[in-house]
Scaffold this active site. Structure first.
Site, PDB file in Angstrom:
ATOM      1  N   ALA A 269      29.123  23.498 -72.038  1.00  0.00           N
ATOM      2  CA  ALA A 269      28.753  24.573 -72.981  1.00  0.00           C
ATOM      3  C   ALA A 269      27.929  24.086 -74.166  1.00  0.00           C
ATOM      4  O   ALA A 269      26.738  24.411 -74.303  1.00  0.00           O
ATOM      5  CB  ALA A 269      30.015  25.294 -73.459  1.00  0.00           C
TER       6      ALA A 269
ATOM      7  N   SER B 201      26.307  22.652 -67.541  1.00  0.00           N
ATOM      8  CA  SER B 201      26.168  24.067 -67.854  1.00  0.00           C
ATOM      9  C   SER B 201      26.846  24.978 -66.840  1.00  0.00           C
ATOM     10  O   SER B 201      26.290  25.973 -66.419  1.00  0.00           O
ATOM     11  CB  SER B 201      24.663  24.408 -67.930  1.00  0.00           C
ATOM     12  OG  SER B 201      24.457  25.667 -68.518  1.00  0.00           O
TER      13      SER B 201
ATOM     14  N   ALA C  62      30.241  27.360 -65.357  1.00  0.00           N
ATOM     15  CA  ALA C  62      31.063  28.442 -65.889  1.00  0.00           C
ATOM     16  C   ALA C  62      32.516  28.017 -65.967  1.00  0.00           C
ATOM     17  O   ALA C  62      33.359  28.426 -65.173  1.00  0.00           O
ATOM     18  CB  ALA C  62      30.917  29.671 -65.014  1.00  0.00           C
TER      19      ALA C  62
ATOM     20  N   CYS D 176      34.935  28.883 -67.915  1.00  0.00           N
ATOM     21  CA  CYS D 176      35.938  29.946 -68.050  1.00  0.00           C
ATOM     22  C   CYS D 176      36.065  30.771 -66.778  1.00  0.00           C
ATOM     23  O   CYS D 176      36.961  31.605 -66.660  1.00  0.00           O
ATOM     24  CB  CYS D 176      35.583  30.855 -69.214  1.00  0.00           C
ATOM     25  SG  CYS D 176      35.360  29.966 -70.757  1.00  0.00           S
TER      26      CYS D 176
ATOM     27  N   VAL E   7      28.690   7.758 -70.898  1.00  0.00           N
ATOM     28  CA  VAL E   7      28.509   6.930 -72.091  1.00  0.00           C
ATOM     29  C   VAL E   7      29.844   6.259 -72.387  1.00  0.00           C
ATOM     30  O   VAL E   7      30.862   6.931 -72.551  1.00  0.00           O
ATOM     31  CB  VAL E   7      28.039   7.777 -73.293  1.00  0.00           C
ATOM     32  CG1 VAL E   7      27.990   6.928 -74.557  1.00  0.00           C
ATOM     33  CG2 VAL E   7      26.669   8.380 -73.001  1.00  0.00           C
TER      34      VAL E   7
END
Lengths: 557, 557
Positions: free
Chosen positions: B10, B38, B40, B42, B80
């Protein structure tokens, strides 16, 4: 204290209830010239359409039950014919027996509502021409439908406002072929054309005929059938005509007793809802009040404000100058078949009339997460002040969650809110209810991009004017090629946004360029790429193809 | 400028898109240790429950499509592992081949999200115990359901929060027998008991077993079947267990590189979303930020704020200190079978913890005009400051229009709004969408009546305490006799409100008296009549029988 309340529907009944709750020994007399009090005015179209099956449900209270609960003297079928302000008495006619009498008051509340506009046209008194304002009107229409409805029966509704369209849906629902005649260029004039066009198309899709730009000229009977005459050449035969061309404040008594009437034709009140006579208050459809945006008085004819006013007026009648009313921004909504259409604040026409500068964005957000089933887009139009970002008006049309967007913007609008407040609003998000960025936030963001100079907007009407006058510019459709092939605008060329960085060398950076996509988002991305790559004059089409398809003139198949 | 973004869901993806739109020549590298960006988040429970059938719909963008559109270098499956703030480089491990490398930055955005709390309990690593945070989690649960779901299969969900209950519904939907185990006294702890009780009862009605006041102690396998162990005596065998006991901010990298961590455990940021290192910004579930009501930092783990923050952080990364973030009031919502449950601001528990004085009203308004079909009541609880009227929190449960009420109150709450703002709010009213007085207005009016001294409230818990300690008082049920007969409270006597003026001589005006009706409105009318007739101590039961029936202890059949 003895209070007289004239009018026992929304405002009057609410005020009486509040009065009694704050002053148990208040003596309250309610005069209502009709037979009913506190009934569901706004529900009448739905009773006609059988959505509400039981007529009793329209009556929140009976005169007896209301009188018992609030120890009030409720006199239905008693019409106040005059107010004698000097003697503080009202003259009353008992419509049951014709007897006239007087009643004194210490403080009086005027809540007479509005009356339907019935133009003095030929044939206006012929049978089967109705207005819909109260229960007897409703009963007549219902009776006519029950008696006369047959295969192919038709109704003509004159006036495509909120109530006209509610009637269109409900008469259609019970079997009428419905035609809506509208004087303005489109139905639902509180909405601007890009939004109203969606509703108008939906009406047509549902089988309702819409005849805009057409004014009523009269009625006649020919071969036993009612005909509606207009300023057009066509004659509209029908079995029933509904006059729904508006209402005006009922100021009869106010005029009779010399109360101040305001510039928009409503009873003038101060911020405490007190008329020019300190012993007389007024609420509801009969009054005018300054609009919070324009500061100019206007009449709104809405049930919500009437109820809010009643509560405030009651308080001030007992404790003078205790509560201020802060006006209404004319927030309204209607169900039109599967669509919901809502508006708040000022539309373009009003803004132009008032000389208020404005900018517009149109977005087509999903009503909830796009991946959650059942989410056809909402269409949202925002009018805002391009200098300050102040919200001036908003309109929305869609199948789900339209009311929510309008309510939120209405709240902000009333508090002098800006597009930044829209961006910073917080909403309850889960996939069935919304998206992480709400339609309100999203519209605010688009507006902010315009204000920050990140994007220059062009409206559909402006683009069409450019095309019409043969202006030279590059018109760039940045959608995928499959989308481009289904239809575009005039001589647009296709440069899909995701390949734009490679393909843009074919475009002339010195030339005025209009980009567009389906709804505006990819257009914005494309505009940003081009603007930051040295293109000097880039515009993004507001509302994209979704809006252009509806109201644009140069659609290319 | 070269930007590195850590985390591509998000917050990270939104920030990258915004960055590029404001700075086309920005060099952007996104590191995402997972396979997807990116997506969904939820929507995952709804994919498990087959409401979303097509897995592809969960992916808003692919790494390639996103990279193309925003000219960004998207490196999924690249983790990272460390940030060297002095040299302004990150250490990265390519999870595809295990190779490690470095990448430099001018400005960095941390968007690592949150990690599920997995307590170190016996058996926690056994198979078929899942958390649901990302796509692989989701795929595993879905896979397990496809392979193993059989008649009578059962799932245990540990934790009855918003996501736990979404999982309960969705697993029930595909055929599991579902048990929800909750440590707290009730599910949905952001809601106070009178609201949560409605949800809990609905879960039971739908066939979900709810076991409150029960803490997880571990897992074991017996006869080949997973068993959930708690601090109770019962053992819960099941085919699948979902751990949904909360998340915590993912602060691993922030800690490693010595960024300031705040008192509630999130990465500390200033109002520009900048961490203690001016070249590093942070957004989303990993950060803490002052709550607009308490002023104290907290973590909210919500997608809406994460997206809003991303847009602001991107702007500040390009133009430092240009946009302020104003915090979140923790507005949240979930669908739980046919119900919607939402909350904003502070619940009673938080208010007590913070030592903030509050008063509560509970109302049960219709979601739209009562005469319009399909309107079961909304249950709305408002917590407000009884001195100033400031809104402190609100919760609502119902079948329709719950999200709208929560959104409106959320907006007011965030702007330091009061109950007077609720009363003065304006909403779009037509019978299918609301009532002339909206639920928000109505709750505000009840609160105002309390503040103005027109009504003394008594909460269900307080009434029960009075009964329990044998306090002497008159308990008066003011509903109609038919309602009274269907059940009342303890030794209540029946004095219907509409006859109260005649009957009240049987009551002792010197005695403490509690009145109640079904929802509170008639109780208020009765309280006003008695108070104004010389009764010295009158209380009205907040929420009436509707609330008492759910959570009261002295129901009388």
């Amino acid at each position: 204290m003895k209070y007289i309340i004239i009018g026992g529907v929304a405002g009057g009944a609410s005020a009486a209830a509040r009065l009694k709750r704050i002053q148990e020994d208040a003596e309250i007399v309610i005069f209502e010239k009709g037979e009913y009090i506190s009934y569901a005015n706004c529900g009448l179209p739905y009773y006609i359409g059988n959505t509400i099956e039981d007529r009793k449900k329209l009556f929140v209270q009976t005169p007896v039950s209301f009188g018992n609960r609030y120890d009030a003297d409720v006199r239905t079928l008693n019409e106040v014919t005059a107010i004698d302000r000097e003697r503080k008495v009202v003259k009353v006619k008992n419509l049951r027996n014709g007897k006239e009498y007087e009643e004194s008051y210490d403080c009086l509340l005027l809540s007479p509502g509005a009356v339907p506009v019935v133009p003095n046209l030929p044939g206006i008194d012929l049978p089967h021409i109705y207005t819909l304002r109260n229960v007897p009107d409703c009963d007549q229409i219902k009776q006519r439908a029950i008696e006369q409805l047959k295969e192919g029966a038709s109704a003509v509704i004159i006036g495509g406002g909120f109530i006209g369209l509610e009637m269109a849906e409900n008469l259609h629902r019970i079997g009428y072929q419905v035609t809506v005649i509208e004087k303005a260029p489109h139905v639902l004039t509180p909405l601007d054309w890009p939004m109203a066009a969606i509703v108008q198309q939906h009406l047509v899709d549902k089988g309702v005929r819409v005849v805009p730009n057409t004014a009523l000229k009269g009625f006649q009977y020919r071969e036993g059938r009612l005909e509606v005459l207009t300023d057009g050449t066509e004659i509209f035969p029908c079995d029933m005509a509904i006059l729904s061309i508006g209402v005006r404040p009922n100021t009869e008594l106010a005029l009779q007793c010399g109360l101040q009437i305001g510039e928009s034709g409503g009873v003038q009140v101060d911020e405490y809802l007190r008329t020019s006579d300190e012993h007389i208050y007024a609420v509801g459809d009969a009054i005018e009040f300054p609009h919070p945006v324009t500061g100019k008085p206007y009449c709104n004819f809405l049930a919500g404000p009437a109820n809010a006013q009643a509560r405030i007026a009651a308080m001030n009648m007992v404790y003078p100058e205790s509560v201020r009313y802060n006006g209404s921004v004319a927030t309204a909504i209607a169900k039109v078949f599967e669509l919901t259409a809502g508006a708040t604040g000022l539309n373009e026409q009003r803004l132009r009339q008032e000389g208020i500068p404005f900018q517009t964005v149109i977005t087509h957000p999903a009503p909830h997460a796009t991946y959650y089933p059942g989410g056809e887009p909402i269409h949202l139009k925002l009018n805002f002040d391009p200098e300050t970002g102040r919200i001036l008006g908003a309109q929305a049309v869609g199948k789900k969650n339209v009311d929510k967007q309008i309510d939120i913007i209405s709240l902000l609008l009333k508090h002098q809110g800006t597009i930044y407040d829209m961006i910073n609003s917080e909403h309850a998000y889960a996939p069935p209810y919304g998206s992480a960025k709400s339609p309100v936030m999203f519209a605010g963001m688009v507006a902010e991009n315009i204000m920050a100079g990140l994007m220059k907007p062009v409206q559909v009407e402006e683009l069409d004017a450019m095309i019409d006058r043969g202006e030279e510019f590059q018109l760039v459709d940045v959608r995928e090629i499959q989308e481009f092939k289904t239809g575009t605008i005039a001589n647009a060329e296709n440069y899909p946004v995701d390949e734009l960085r490679e393909l843009m060398e074919d475009l002339d950076p010195e030339k005025k360029t209009v980009v567009f996509c389906e709804v505006g988002l990819r257009g914005y991305v494309a505009a940003r790429i081009l603007m930051q790559s040295g293109f000097t004059e880039i515009y993004n089409l507001i509302g994209g193809m979704k809006t252009y398809r509806l109201i644009g003139k140069h659609n290319r198949g």
